[in-house]
Write a protein that holds these residues in place. Structure first.
Motif, PDB file in Angstrom:
ATOM      1  N   UNK A 241       0.876  -1.181   0.000  1.00 46.30           N
ATOM      2  CA  UNK A 241       0.000   0.000   0.000  1.00 46.30           C
ATOM      3  C   UNK A 241       0.905   1.219   0.000  1.00 46.30           C
ATOM      4  N   UNK A 242       0.309   2.316  -0.422  1.00 49.36           N
ATOM      5  CA  UNK A 242       1.038   3.585  -0.427  1.00 49.36           C
ATOM      6  C   UNK A 242       0.326   4.487   0.558  1.00 49.36           C
ATOM      7  N   UNK A 243       1.095   5.190   1.390  1.00 46.51           N
ATOM      8  CA  UNK A 243       0.447   6.143   2.296  1.00 46.51           C
ATOM      9  C   UNK A 243       0.258   7.448   1.538  1.00 46.51           C
ATOM     10  N   UNK A 244      -1.001   7.915   1.517  1.00 44.79           N
ATOM     11  CA  UNK A 244      -1.337   9.119   0.768  1.00 44.79           C
ATOM     12  C   UNK A 244      -2.449   9.850   1.518  1.00 44.79           C
ATOM     13  N   UNK A 245      -3.015  10.865   0.896  1.00 41.71           N
ATOM     14  CA  UNK A 245      -4.138  11.578   1.508  1.00 41.71           C
ATOM     15  C   UNK A 245      -5.302  11.498   0.544  1.00 41.71           C
ATOM     16  N   UNK A 246      -6.434  11.019   1.006  1.00 42.75           N
ATOM     17  CA  UNK A 246      -7.561  10.791   0.109  1.00 42.75           C
ATOM     18  C   UNK A 246      -8.584  11.908   0.188  1.00 42.75           C
ATOM     19  N   UNK A 247      -9.297  12.000   1.311  1.00 45.43           N
ATOM     20  CA  UNK A 247     -10.397  12.974   1.368  1.00 45.43           C
ATOM     21  C   UNK A 247     -10.082  14.200   2.219  1.00 45.43           C
ATOM     22  N   UNK A 248      -8.935  14.231   2.883  1.00 42.87           N
ATOM     23  CA  UNK A 248      -8.577  15.418   3.652  1.00 42.87           C
ATOM     24  C   UNK A 248      -7.131  15.814   3.346  1.00 42.87           C
ATOM     25  N   UNK A 249      -6.920  16.447   2.178  1.00 45.20           N
ATOM     26  CA  UNK A 249      -5.558  16.781   1.768  1.00 45.20           C
ATOM     27  C   UNK A 249      -5.009  17.979   2.552  1.00 45.20           C
ATOM     28  N   UNK A 250      -3.723  18.200   2.421  1.00 41.50           N
ATOM     29  CA  UNK A 250      -3.064  19.271   3.176  1.00 41.50           C
ATOM     30  C   UNK A 250      -3.364  20.651   2.602  1.00 41.50           C
ATOM     31  N   UNK A 251      -3.610  20.758   1.281  1.00 36.79           N
ATOM     32  CA  UNK A 251      -3.938  22.047   0.655  1.00 36.79           C
ATOM     33  C   UNK A 251      -5.210  21.893  -0.172  1.00 36.79           C
ATOM     34  N   UNK A 252      -6.089  22.871  -0.074  1.00 39.65           N
ATOM     35  CA  UNK A 252      -7.348  22.828  -0.821  1.00 39.65           C
ATOM     36  C   UNK A 252      -7.490  24.097  -1.658  1.00 39.65           C
ATOM     37  N   UNK A 253      -7.817  23.931  -2.932  1.00 40.09           N
ATOM     38  CA  UNK A 253      -8.057  25.082  -3.817  1.00 40.09           C
ATOM     39  C   UNK A 253      -6.793  25.884  -4.066  1.00 40.09           C
ATOM     40  N   UNK A 254      -6.988  27.111  -4.500  1.00 46.50           N
ATOM     41  CA  UNK A 254      -5.856  27.986  -4.762  1.00 46.50           C
ATOM     42  C   UNK A 254      -5.667  28.249  -6.245  1.00 46.50           C
ATOM     43  N   UNK A 255      -4.650  28.998  -6.553  1.00 45.26           N
ATOM     44  CA  UNK A 255      -4.359  29.327  -7.955  1.00 45.26           C
ATOM     45  C   UNK A 255      -2.901  29.754  -8.076  1.00 45.26           C
ATOM     46  N   UNK A 256      -2.384  29.619  -9.282  1.00 43.33           N
ATOM     47  CA  UNK A 256      -0.987  29.993  -9.514  1.00 43.33           C
ATOM     48  C   UNK A 256      -0.902  30.872 -10.756  1.00 43.33           C
ATOM     49  N   UNK A 257      -0.223  31.991 -10.617  1.00 43.27           N
ATOM     50  CA  UNK A 257      -0.064  32.893 -11.758  1.00 43.27           C
ATOM     51  C   UNK A 257       0.946  32.310 -12.744  1.00 43.27           C
ATOM     52  N   UNK A 258       0.640  32.435 -14.033  1.00 45.00           N
ATOM     53  CA  UNK A 258       1.562  31.955 -15.064  1.00 45.00           C
ATOM     54  C   UNK A 258       1.758  33.057 -16.091  1.00 45.00           C
ATOM     55  N   UNK A 259       2.877  32.998 -16.788  1.00 40.89           N
ATOM     56  CA  UNK A 259       3.084  33.920 -17.904  1.00 40.89           C
ATOM     57  C   UNK A 259       3.144  33.120 -19.196  1.00 40.89           C
ATOM     58  N   UNK A 260       2.298  33.486 -20.150  1.00 45.91           N
ATOM     59  CA  UNK A 260       2.306  32.810 -21.439  1.00 45.91           C
ATOM     60  C   UNK A 260       3.419  33.415 -22.301  1.00 45.91           C
ATOM     61  N   UNK A 261       3.784  32.696 -23.351  1.00 40.90           N
ATOM     62  CA  UNK A 261       4.856  33.182 -24.221  1.00 40.90           C
ATOM     63  C   UNK A 261       4.427  34.482 -24.893  1.00 40.90           C
TER      64      UNK A 261
END
Ligand code: ADP
Ligand code: MG
Length: 486
Positions: A90-110
């Motif tokens: 088995x692998x230890x992971x996070x299923x229904x209660x993850x450490x970070x929820x939502x959010x967004x990241x700014x990107x620059x297009x070419x």
């Protein structure tokens, strides 16, 4: 009909920590196989996992960079499967209660060209969950070998919303993620070393519609160009299927970089049932708000915020901000030099973006000399800029001083003295040289007086020759203008 692509990425990032996710075994790349293991990694009976606080902090940092919610509690789940890449089934992971929820990241297009800033947008995130990496299998004709060095390495899976519209945006997202995570010391994000790995989910829909059509998931994308090519090839394939009136089957496809095509790996029918359940060996994690806030306070400035600040505060062109801000080592070099001198940011940045990068490239076979091996310190560069500003050394001679400083790590002043490059400021001499030059080219003098400002350039060559390259071009220009208007 016009179609648009709908893309969501699942990015796995290995976190930079001393030890593994649930044990003190070392983590790292390139050691001999199966040396970074211990009873926990090998899944021996009785071995119990212990959480790595550093990995949890690194994950929270990612969430803070991305404006995610950091829930007060997260927990650990077991993802059950039987395969030799994990010794404990088995692998230890996070299923229904993850450490970070939502959010967004700014990107620059070419942008339209390398020297022009591209459009900026924000890509929405679904979540990020922390898990342990698995071992690496190498397949031969008859046998397979397994290396558990990678097993148990802290791995953060960052999942985007289906919010990406082109292969170019997907690449921009990965680049932005890499810039932010390397700057904050969270991961080196080296795709060649498997420190950043990416699966891409792709579907098509009529342009302007907001339905989510059946998607395929592509795995084995282990380079930026792999991500770009795989997405483009899959968009073309789905387009052809729709054109022929066919339907897309939800499936996992494997990108084959050699053939430049994706191939079906497995369909939804054999989708795994992992029977997730909470790991009974591990307590849920509580993240006190004060802890989260103290991690927030230590975060470096976000890359694009820094870029906007340099534009406004220092009036840097895009050609400078895109070199300095997009490389945290250079922006750190700049910040330290700036703190040391406090003046002439443009000259400092230009030396870093041009001279420093040129010399680093020249002293390394391929790529750049690692910044840690650069002998010249930021404060020494600041000194050189100050000496130019104070007229101690002429700007056109500073490059030679720079190269010597780069190669030896010595301070600028003794180098200037030794090489006889000090601008002695003897204007009497300069005046005589300029007078000679004017006398030697009456035609140009005539033209200048007649309003042709460019004619002044004709004197520069002879003057530089006469002064053995020591004359300061700015001073020469001023002197010539004075003499010619007398
Ligand atoms: P799974 O658990 O099967 O991997 P998820 O629902 O977690 O599926 O989604 C995984 C990724 O697929 C996410 O990045 C998500 O944005 C993306 N995705 C979901 N639906 C679509 C779609 N219709 N087209 C493209 N990408 C999608
Ligand atoms: Mg998935």
């Amino acid at each position: 009909m016009e179609y648009e692509a709908v893309i969501g990425l699942e990015v796995h990032v290995q976190l930079k920590t001393e030890s593994k996710m649930f044990t003190t075994a070392r983590q790292g790349f390139g050691a001999s196989p199966n040396t970074y293991t211990d009873p926990v990694i090998m899944g021996l009976p009785g071995a119990l996992p212990v959480m790595n606080l550093q990995a949890i902090e690194q994950s929270v940092r990612v969430g803070l960079i991305c404006d995610s919610e950091i829930p007060e509690f997260c927990k650990w789940d077991r993802k059950n499967y039987f395969y030799p890449d994990s010794a404990k089934n088995y692998q230890i992971t996070q299923y229904d209660q993850p450490i970070c929820v939502g959010g967004e990241l700014e990107v620059e297009l070419t942008g339209p060209s390398r020297n022009v800033m591209g459009e900026h947008r924000k890509v929405k995130l679904t979540r990020a969950h922390l898990e342990e990496d698995v071992g690496k299998l190498t397949h031969f004709e008859r046998d397979s070998l397994v290396d558990y060095n990678r097993a148990g390495t802290p791995l953060l899976e960052i999942v985007t919303e289906p919010d990406i519209r082109s292969s170019e945006e997907a690449v921009a997202f990965l680049q932005s993620l890499r810039m932010h995570l390397t700057a904050a010391g969270i991961s080196d994000c080296d795709m060649e070393k498997g420190q950043m790995r990416c699966d891409a989910n792709v579907s098509l829909r009529p342009k302007g519609s907001d339905v989510l059509n059946t998607r395929t998931e592509m795995k084995n994308l282990n380079s930026i160009s792999g991500v770009k090519n795989a997405i483009e090839s899959e968009i073309r394939r789905q387009y052809r299927v729709y054109q022929k009136g066919g339907t897309i089957v939800q499936e996992t496809r494997r990108w084959d970089a050699d053939s430049g095509m994706t191939q079906s790996m497995r369909g939804k029918e054999d989708a795994h049932d992992y029977r997730y359940f909470p790991d009974p060996d591990l307590m849920p994690v509580r993240l006190p708000r004060e802890k989260v806030e103290s991690l927030r306070a230590e975060l470096p400035e976000r890359v694009f915020d820094q870029q906007r600040r340099y534009q406004e505060q220092y009036d840097f062109p895009y050609t400078l901000t895109s070199v300095i801000c997009f490389d945290f080592e250079l922006s750190r070099f700049f910040e330290t030099a700036m703190a040391s001198y406090g003046k002439n940011p443009k000259a400092l940045a230009n030396y870093i973006a041009n001279d420093l990068q040129r010399e680093r490239a020249q002293s390394e076979q391929d790529g750049l000399l690692p910044i840690i091996d650069v002998k010249m310190q930021p404060a020494q560069l600041a000194d050189l800029v100050r000496l130019v500003d104070e007229g101690v050394v002429a700007k056109h001679n500073a490059r030679e001083v720079f190269i010597e400083m780069f190669n030896t790590g010595r301070d600028p002043e003794p180098i200037i003295k030794e090489k006889g490059l000090a601008d002695d400021g003897d204007d009497g001499d300069l005046e005589a040289i300029c007078k000679d030059a004017i006398a030697g080219n009456a035609k140009a003098a005539e033209e200048f007086r007649g309003g042709q400002a460019k004619a002044i350039n004709s004197f520069m060559g002879p003057i530089m020759k006469a002064s053995k390259g020591k004359a300061n071009p700015q001073k020469v220009r001023e002197m010539l203008e004075k003499l010619l208007s007398e």
